[in-house]
Motif scaffolding. Structure first.
Motif, short mmCIF file in Angstrom:
data_model
loop_
_atom_site.label_atom_id
_atom_site.label_comp_id
_atom_site.label_asym_id
_atom_site.label_seq_id
_atom_site.Cartn_x
_atom_site.Cartn_y
_atom_site.Cartn_z
N GLU A 38 27.20 2.29 -35.87
CA GLU A 38 27.09 1.45 -37.06
C GLU A 38 25.65 1.00 -37.31
O GLU A 38 25.33 0.48 -38.38
N TYR A 40 22.95 3.16 -37.04
CA TYR A 40 22.10 4.27 -37.48
C TYR A 40 22.89 5.18 -38.41
O TYR A 40 24.10 5.03 -38.56
N ARG A 41 22.20 6.10 -39.02
CA ARG A 41 22.85 7.04 -39.95
C ARG A 41 23.39 8.23 -39.15
O ARG A 41 22.68 9.19 -38.89
N ASP A 43 25.24 10.55 -39.97
CA ASP A 43 25.29 11.81 -40.70
C ASP A 43 23.91 12.43 -40.91
O ASP A 43 23.80 13.51 -41.49
N ASP A 44 22.87 11.80 -40.42
CA ASP A 44 21.51 12.34 -40.54
C ASP A 44 21.44 13.63 -39.73
O ASP A 44 21.75 13.64 -38.54
N THR A 48 22.27 14.36 -35.72
CA THR A 48 23.31 15.29 -35.30
C THR A 48 22.73 16.35 -34.37
O THR A 48 23.32 16.66 -33.33
#
Length: 119
Positions: A38, A40-41, A43-44, A48
């Protein structure tokens, strides 16, 4: 940074766990955020990719310690839990050695003690 650290140690199965501990201690804020999606991104694509690179090292290393392919997943979870739990205990000061000990030496000894019997 974490994936790079693990990849540099990938040639020596024992040192992967030590590298995990070293990273957690040397880069505590990063280490703590890595397990809080929650923050960090997730989906970056770069996140990944880094997560996959780190996981590949952890899975491959644990696989060399596994007594059989049927036990690979459990060995991976056990090795990850050992390194992560040790780092957490060290950082919290729960271990008496945390005050003035050498986390890498203790982690190395502990990892060999636990997983050396499997080899």
């Amino acid at each position: 940074m974490f994936a790079d650290t693990l990849e540099r140690s990938a040639a020596d199965v024992w040192e992967v766990g030590v590298a995990y501990v070293r990273f957690a201690i040397d880069h505590r804020p990063y280490s703590e955020v890595m397990f809080r999606p929650e923050l960090y991104r997730a989906d970056d694509p770069s996140i990944t990719s880094a997560r996959e690179r780190a996981a590949n090292v952890l899975v491959a290393s644990a696989g060399t310690l596994s007594p059989s392919p049927a036990h690979d997943r459990m060995t991976t979870i056990a090795a990850w839990s050992l390194a992560h739990g040790f780092a957490s205990l060290w950082l919290s000061g729960a271990l008496p050695e945390s005050a003035d000990g050498d986390p890498e030496a203790l982690a190395r000894s502990m990892i060999r003690f636990i997983f050396g019997a499997l080899r």
